[in-house]
Design a protein around this motif. Structure first.
Motif, PDB file in Angstrom:
ATOM      1  N   ALA A  33       0.837  -1.206   0.000  1.00  0.00           N
ATOM      2  CA  ALA A  33       0.000   0.000   0.000  1.00  0.00           C
ATOM      3  C   ALA A  33       0.870   1.254   0.000  1.00  0.00           C
ATOM      4  CB  ALA A  33      -0.922  -0.003   1.209  1.00  0.00           C
ATOM      5  N   ASN A  34       1.925   1.260   0.796  1.00  0.00           N
ATOM      6  CA  ASN A  34       2.828   2.422   0.831  1.00  0.00           C
ATOM      7  C   ASN A  34       3.509   2.638  -0.518  1.00  0.00           C
ATOM      8  OD1 ASN A  34       2.506   3.410   3.477  1.00  0.00           O
ATOM      9  ND2 ASN A  34       3.754   1.738   4.258  1.00  0.00           N
ATOM     10  N   LEU A  35       3.989   1.566  -1.126  1.00  0.00           N
ATOM     11  CA  LEU A  35       4.631   1.696  -2.441  1.00  0.00           C
ATOM     12  C   LEU A  35       3.647   2.180  -3.489  1.00  0.00           C
ATOM     13  CD1 LEU A  35       6.913  -1.475  -2.585  1.00  0.00           C
ATOM     14  CD2 LEU A  35       7.609   0.909  -2.353  1.00  0.00           C
ATOM     15  N   GLY A  36       2.424   1.663  -3.445  1.00  0.00           N
ATOM     16  CA  GLY A  36       1.400   2.117  -4.381  1.00  0.00           C
ATOM     17  C   GLY A  36       1.066   3.582  -4.208  1.00  0.00           C
ATOM     18  N   LEU A  37       0.922   4.022  -2.959  1.00  0.00           N
ATOM     19  CA  LEU A  37       0.613   5.428  -2.705  1.00  0.00           C
ATOM     20  C   LEU A  37       1.754   6.345  -3.128  1.00  0.00           C
ATOM     21  CD1 LEU A  37      -1.113   5.182   0.780  1.00  0.00           C
ATOM     22  CD2 LEU A  37      -2.180   5.822  -1.382  1.00  0.00           C
ATOM     23  N   PHE A  38       2.981   5.984  -2.792  1.00  0.00           N
ATOM     24  CA  PHE A  38       4.119   6.834  -3.138  1.00  0.00           C
ATOM     25  C   PHE A  38       4.368   6.869  -4.644  1.00  0.00           C
ATOM     26  CE2 PHE A  38       5.658   5.982   1.343  1.00  0.00           C
ATOM     27  CZ  PHE A  38       5.189   7.200   1.806  1.00  0.00           C
ATOM     28  N   SER A  39       4.205   5.743  -5.321  1.00  0.00           N
ATOM     29  CA  SER A  39       4.399   5.763  -6.772  1.00  0.00           C
ATOM     30  C   SER A  39       3.257   6.496  -7.469  1.00  0.00           C
ATOM     31  CB  SER A  39       4.566   4.351  -7.320  1.00  0.00           C
ATOM     32  OG  SER A  39       3.491   3.537  -6.937  1.00  0.00           O
ATOM     33  N   MET A  75      -3.602   7.355 -12.233  1.00  0.00           N
ATOM     34  CA  MET A  75      -4.989   7.095 -11.847  1.00  0.00           C
ATOM     35  C   MET A  75      -5.257   5.604 -11.695  1.00  0.00           C
ATOM     36  SD  MET A  75      -7.340   9.941 -13.755  1.00  0.00           S
ATOM     37  CE  MET A  75      -6.974   9.393 -15.404  1.00  0.00           C
ATOM     38  N   ILE A  76      -4.734   4.812 -12.632  1.00  0.00           N
ATOM     39  CA  ILE A  76      -4.929   3.365 -12.556  1.00  0.00           C
ATOM     40  C   ILE A  76      -4.260   2.798 -11.306  1.00  0.00           C
ATOM     41  CG2 ILE A  76      -4.341   1.175 -13.664  1.00  0.00           C
ATOM     42  CD1 ILE A  76      -4.708   2.639 -16.370  1.00  0.00           C
ATOM     43  N   MET A  77      -3.055   3.258 -11.015  1.00  0.00           N
ATOM     44  CA  MET A  77      -2.346   2.780  -9.829  1.00  0.00           C
ATOM     45  C   MET A  77      -3.062   3.183  -8.545  1.00  0.00           C
ATOM     46  SD  MET A  77       1.676   3.101  -8.974  1.00  0.00           S
ATOM     47  CE  MET A  77       2.040   2.584 -10.625  1.00  0.00           C
ATOM     48  N   ALA A  78      -3.642   4.378  -8.524  1.00  0.00           N
ATOM     49  CA  ALA A  78      -4.385   4.826  -7.345  1.00  0.00           C
ATOM     50  C   ALA A  78      -5.601   3.936  -7.091  1.00  0.00           C
ATOM     51  CB  ALA A  78      -4.820   6.281  -7.515  1.00  0.00           C
ATOM     52  N   VAL A  79      -6.330   3.613  -8.146  1.00  0.00           N
ATOM     53  CA  VAL A  79      -7.521   2.775  -7.988  1.00  0.00           C
ATOM     54  C   VAL A  79      -7.137   1.362  -7.567  1.00  0.00           C
ATOM     55  CG1 VAL A  79      -9.438   1.721  -9.257  1.00  0.00           C
ATOM     56  CG2 VAL A  79      -8.922   4.138  -9.569  1.00  0.00           C
ATOM     57  N   VAL A  80      -6.128   0.801  -8.199  1.00  0.00           N
ATOM     58  CA  VAL A  80      -5.699  -0.555  -7.848  1.00  0.00           C
ATOM     59  C   VAL A  80      -5.171  -0.601  -6.420  1.00  0.00           C
ATOM     60  CG1 VAL A  80      -3.994  -2.346  -8.373  1.00  0.00           C
ATOM     61  CG2 VAL A  80      -5.272  -1.273 -10.214  1.00  0.00           C
ATOM     62  N   ILE A  86      -5.624  -1.115   0.335  1.00  0.00           N
ATOM     63  CA  ILE A  86      -6.041  -0.215   1.423  1.00  0.00           C
ATOM     64  C   ILE A  86      -7.447  -0.540   1.905  1.00  0.00           C
ATOM     65  CG2 ILE A  86      -6.479   2.193   2.056  1.00  0.00           C
ATOM     66  CD1 ILE A  86      -4.317   2.964   0.044  1.00  0.00           C
ATOM     67  N   GLN A  87      -8.412  -0.644   1.021  1.00  0.00           N
ATOM     68  CA  GLN A  87      -9.787  -0.853   1.420  1.00  0.00           C
ATOM     69  C   GLN A  87     -10.013  -2.148   2.222  1.00  0.00           C
ATOM     70  OE1 GLN A  87     -12.538  -0.899  -1.827  1.00  0.00           O
ATOM     71  NE2 GLN A  87     -14.206  -0.133  -0.580  1.00  0.00           N
ATOM     72  N   PRO A  88      -9.371  -3.260   1.874  1.00  0.00           N
ATOM     73  CA  PRO A  88      -9.563  -4.467   2.686  1.00  0.00           C
ATOM     74  C   PRO A  88      -8.906  -4.382   4.066  1.00  0.00           C
ATOM     75  CG  PRO A  88      -8.770  -5.055   0.499  1.00  0.00           C
ATOM     76  CD  PRO A  88      -8.665  -3.571   0.633  1.00  0.00           C
TER      77      PRO A  88
END
Length: 91
Positions: A33-39, A75-80, A86-88
């Motif tokens: 989640a951290n890597l996804g948010l930062f990227s 945008m795609i990375m944010a949704v994924v 994050i949501q689970p």
């Protein structure tokens, strides 16, 4: 124009840090989640900088390509990242 861009990018960076702090308090964020948010933030920041500078210099085609090459993956990375990591992990 470029001075305004840097000012607004600084404000967006501050808002992103506040948003990250909020997510950190309310969700269990693991490494993915951290890597996804930062990227996502990095790609979005590059997208805004590239596109704004290109439009300011009178190169609208380069600005549009910057939005496609950096904005769409952001945008795609944010949704994924939100749906898979994050949501689970609600506290």
């Amino acid at each position: 124009m470029i001075g305004l861009m840097w000012y607004l990018m600084g404000m967006v960076t501050t808002a992103a840090l506040w948003g990250y702090a909020y997510l950190r308090r309310n969700y269990l964020l693991d490494l993915k989640a951290n890597l996804g948010l930062f990227s996502t933030f990095g790609l979005g920041w590059i997208c805004v900088g590239w596109s704004w500078a290109s439009f300011a210099e009178g190169e609208p085609q380069s600005g549009a390509m910057g939005m496609i090459c950096f904005g769409l993956p952001a945008m795609i990375m944010a949704v994924v990242t939100w749906r898979k990591f994050i949501q689970p992990a609600i506290k």
